[in-house]
Motif scaffolding. Structure first.
Motif, mmCIF file in Angstrom:
data_model
loop_
_atom_site.group_PDB
_atom_site.id
_atom_site.type_symbol
_atom_site.label_atom_id
_atom_site.label_comp_id
_atom_site.label_asym_id
_atom_site.label_seq_id
_atom_site.Cartn_x
_atom_site.Cartn_y
_atom_site.Cartn_z
ATOM 1 N N PHE A 1 0.831 -1.205 0.000
ATOM 2 C CA PHE A 1 0.000 0.000 0.000
ATOM 3 C C PHE A 1 0.863 1.252 0.000
ATOM 4 O O PHE A 1 0.664 2.160 -0.831
ATOM 5 C CB PHE A 1 -0.925 0.003 1.223
ATOM 6 C CG PHE A 1 -1.655 1.299 1.433
ATOM 7 C CD1 PHE A 1 -2.774 1.622 0.690
ATOM 8 C CD2 PHE A 1 -1.209 2.222 2.390
ATOM 9 C CE1 PHE A 1 -3.456 2.835 0.876
ATOM 10 C CE2 PHE A 1 -1.873 3.421 2.586
ATOM 11 C CZ PHE A 1 -2.994 3.730 1.832
ATOM 12 N N TYR A 2 1.825 1.333 0.891
ATOM 13 C CA TYR A 2 2.616 2.558 1.018
ATOM 14 C C TYR A 2 3.568 2.763 -0.159
ATOM 15 O O TYR A 2 3.948 3.899 -0.453
ATOM 16 C CB TYR A 2 3.362 2.568 2.355
ATOM 17 C CG TYR A 2 2.458 2.984 3.489
ATOM 18 C CD1 TYR A 2 2.060 4.306 3.638
ATOM 19 C CD2 TYR A 2 1.944 2.038 4.366
ATOM 20 C CE1 TYR A 2 1.196 4.684 4.653
ATOM 21 C CE2 TYR A 2 1.071 2.402 5.387
ATOM 22 C CZ TYR A 2 0.706 3.729 5.517
ATOM 23 O OH TYR A 2 -0.164 4.104 6.513
ATOM 24 N N SER A 3 3.927 1.703 -0.862
ATOM 25 C CA SER A 3 4.778 1.880 -2.044
ATOM 26 C C SER A 3 4.051 2.652 -3.136
ATOM 27 O O SER A 3 4.683 3.339 -3.954
ATOM 28 C CB SER A 3 5.241 0.521 -2.568
ATOM 29 O OG SER A 3 4.165 -0.208 -3.144
ATOM 30 N N TYR A 4 2.707 2.546 -3.161
ATOM 31 C CA TYR A 4 1.912 3.307 -4.125
ATOM 32 C C TYR A 4 1.381 4.610 -3.515
ATOM 33 O O TYR A 4 1.256 5.626 -4.204
ATOM 34 C CB TYR A 4 0.729 2.467 -4.628
ATOM 35 C CG TYR A 4 1.130 1.338 -5.526
ATOM 36 C CD1 TYR A 4 1.382 1.553 -6.882
ATOM 37 C CD2 TYR A 4 1.269 0.038 -5.024
ATOM 38 C CE1 TYR A 4 1.755 0.502 -7.711
ATOM 39 C CE2 TYR A 4 1.644 -1.008 -5.840
ATOM 40 C CZ TYR A 4 1.892 -0.765 -7.189
ATOM 41 O OH TYR A 4 2.274 -1.803 -8.015
ATOM 42 N N TYR A 5 1.053 4.563 -2.232
ATOM 43 C CA TYR A 5 0.440 5.719 -1.577
ATOM 44 C C TYR A 5 1.422 6.875 -1.376
ATOM 45 O O TYR A 5 1.062 8.037 -1.617
ATOM 46 C CB TYR A 5 -0.139 5.297 -0.223
ATOM 47 C CG TYR A 5 -0.528 6.463 0.657
ATOM 48 C CD1 TYR A 5 -1.680 7.212 0.387
ATOM 49 C CD2 TYR A 5 0.265 6.839 1.738
ATOM 50 C CE1 TYR A 5 -2.027 8.294 1.185
ATOM 51 C CE2 TYR A 5 -0.080 7.918 2.541
ATOM 52 C CZ TYR A 5 -1.217 8.644 2.255
ATOM 53 O OH TYR A 5 -1.557 9.722 3.032
ATOM 54 N N GLN A 6 2.639 6.577 -0.950
ATOM 55 C CA GLN A 6 3.587 7.657 -0.643
ATOM 56 C C GLN A 6 3.892 8.537 -1.860
ATOM 57 O O GLN A 6 3.898 9.771 -1.742
ATOM 58 C CB GLN A 6 4.882 7.082 -0.064
ATOM 59 C CG GLN A 6 4.768 6.587 1.366
ATOM 60 C CD GLN A 6 4.550 7.726 2.367
ATOM 61 O OE1 GLN A 6 4.624 8.906 2.026
ATOM 62 N NE2 GLN A 6 4.280 7.379 3.617
ATOM 63 N N PRO A 7 4.135 7.983 -3.051
ATOM 64 C CA PRO A 7 4.339 8.857 -4.224
ATOM 65 C C PRO A 7 3.106 9.695 -4.549
ATOM 66 O O PRO A 7 3.234 10.856 -4.982
ATOM 67 C CB PRO A 7 4.652 7.876 -5.352
ATOM 68 C CG PRO A 7 5.160 6.659 -4.669
ATOM 69 C CD PRO A 7 4.399 6.569 -3.387
ATOM 70 N N LEU A 8 1.903 9.127 -4.352
ATOM 71 C CA LEU A 8 0.678 9.896 -4.570
ATOM 72 C C LEU A 8 0.596 11.046 -3.585
ATOM 73 O O LEU A 8 0.294 12.185 -3.974
ATOM 74 C CB LEU A 8 -0.541 8.983 -4.413
ATOM 75 C CG LEU A 8 -1.907 9.673 -4.436
ATOM 76 C CD1 LEU A 8 -2.172 10.316 -5.800
ATOM 77 C CD2 LEU A 8 -3.019 8.675 -4.087
ATOM 78 N N LEU A 9 0.857 10.767 -2.325
ATOM 79 C CA LEU A 9 0.849 11.808 -1.301
ATOM 80 C C LEU A 9 1.823 12.923 -1.653
ATOM 81 O O LEU A 9 1.494 14.118 -1.544
ATOM 82 C CB LEU A 9 1.209 11.190 0.052
ATOM 83 C CG LEU A 9 1.383 12.158 1.227
ATOM 84 C CD1 LEU A 9 0.068 12.860 1.549
ATOM 85 C CD2 LEU A 9 1.917 11.409 2.446
ATOM 86 N N SER A 10 3.011 12.567 -2.094
ATOM 87 C CA SER A 10 4.023 13.576 -2.445
ATOM 88 C C SER A 10 3.548 14.480 -3.576
ATOM 89 O O SER A 10 3.763 15.699 -3.552
ATOM 90 C CB SER A 10 5.333 12.883 -2.838
ATOM 91 O OG SER A 10 5.870 12.157 -1.753
ATOM 92 N N LEU A 11 2.874 13.890 -4.574
ATOM 93 C CA LEU A 11 2.377 14.701 -5.689
ATOM 94 C C LEU A 11 1.257 15.640 -5.240
ATOM 95 O O LEU A 11 1.211 16.810 -5.648
ATOM 96 C CB LEU A 11 1.870 13.794 -6.806
ATOM 97 C CG LEU A 11 2.923 13.159 -7.719
ATOM 98 C CD1 LEU A 11 2.247 12.272 -8.753
ATOM 99 C CD2 LEU A 11 3.768 14.219 -8.411
#
Length: 329
Positions: free
Chosen positions: A141-151
């Motif tokens: 989950f966090y491997s996909y979520y963290q880049p989304l959060l950063s954007l």
């Protein structure tokens, strides 16, 4: 005797002071009660989705006429954000966020925000696949979520419309919504876009595979009844926008009208053939709902680039938005 009148005067002042204090206390209590219901009273919303960033003539589409013509638009949702198979590969439609394709749009977003318009992104939509990447172990989950959060933070978006049009477990939106609230805070707007029928009852026609009634009950700030989902942009397509009864059935099912925004097609080319309602009829429906509900959530139009073209007007998409605003505010 003069002392008696002095005491009466003093008692009168004391009563005024106590009354003022009591009124202030009652107002404070009202505010606390209102907030405890999970939403804050606010005016209706006029939301515009933007997915096609070119005019029908193929020219770049500018969003600034929405300001220049005083349309009263309150929220713009940029569609659609997709998570691809490789973690961190995130695109707005077909291009990464930092593609030169979007340079002008990001500058316009800043101008819109400076002028009070909230600009959000839509995650998911009709192209399935995004949410399967958010349905794994914590590490996945966090491997996909963290880049989304950063954007979302880098481009200073005001919120995210979580549009799930693929079957997933209820845990998928719950984990995402809770993470966004924790990491960005209460000012970040979180909305969802179910079929309107999914809001009429727990077994209503649904594209997401879970009950929005159950989701809304679970999606609260831990230890309180404050809702994590600000409102729902229901897809009121087909006959749903032709009159108030369908909206009323959703309210009768227990939803607060302030948290339901009526999503409509603004051009007959944007959805199923029977989904479009002409602007005059739509204005009548909006006025009717405003008369029925003190807190009417508002209207969302899909989508901006060809708005009003089925109403026989020259190409001025902002004018459709303005006519909706005239009925809404």
């Amino acid at each position: 005797m003069w002392f008696f009148y002095f005491l009466l005067s003093l008692l009168g002042l004391l009563r005024i002071s106590l009354a003022t204090s009591l009124n202030a206390t009652l107002e404070l209590q009202d505010e606390v009660i209102e907030r405890s219901m999970g939403y804050t009273k606010e005016p209706s919303r006029l939301v515009m989705y933007v997915q096609t960033f070119k005019t029908p003539q193929g020219e770049p589409l500018s969003l600034l006429p929405l300001l220049q013509h005083n349309t009263k638009v309150t929220h713009i949702i940029l569609a659609s954000i997709h998570l691809h198979d490789e973690p961190g590969e995130i695109r707005l439609n077909d291009d990464p966020f930092d593609s030169p394709t979007w340079d002008t749009i990001w500058e316009e977003v800043k101008t819109l925000q400076i002028n009070g318009v909230k600009v959000m992104g839509l995650l998911g939509g009709s192209a399935a696949g995004t949410f399967k990447h958010l349905n794994g172990t914590e590490r996945q989950f966090y491997s996909y979520y963290q880049p989304l959060l950063s954007l979302l933070q880098k481009y200073n978006l005001d919120g995210l419309d979580v549009d799930i049009e693929e079957t997933v477990e209820i845990s998928v939106p719950l984990r995402l919504i809770n993470a966004l609230r924790r990491d960005i805070g209460p000012n970040f707007i979180i909305t969802m876009s179910p079929l309107a029928s999914a809001l009429t009852n727990a077994l209503g026609q649904n594209l997401s595979g879970f009950s929005y009634f159950e989701l809304d009950a679970f999606a609260t700030v831990p230890g309180s009844e404050e809702k994590l989902i600000s409102w729902y942009n229901g897809m009121f397509y087909g006959g749903y926008a032709r009159g108030p009864p369908f909206f009323q059935s959703i309210v009768d099912a227990g939803w607060d009208p302030l948290r339901i925004v009526m999503g409509v097609l603004d051009c007959s080319n944007d959805g199923q053939a029977n989904g479009f309602v002409r602007i005059e009829k739509l204005q009548d429906t909006i006025r009717g709902l405003r008369g029925m509900y003190e807190g009417f959530g508002g209207v969302a139009g899909w989508e901006y680039h060809d708005a009003g073209m089925s109403d026989g007007v020259v190409y001025e998409p902002w004018s459709w938005v303005k006519r909706v605003g005239e009925a809404l505010f």
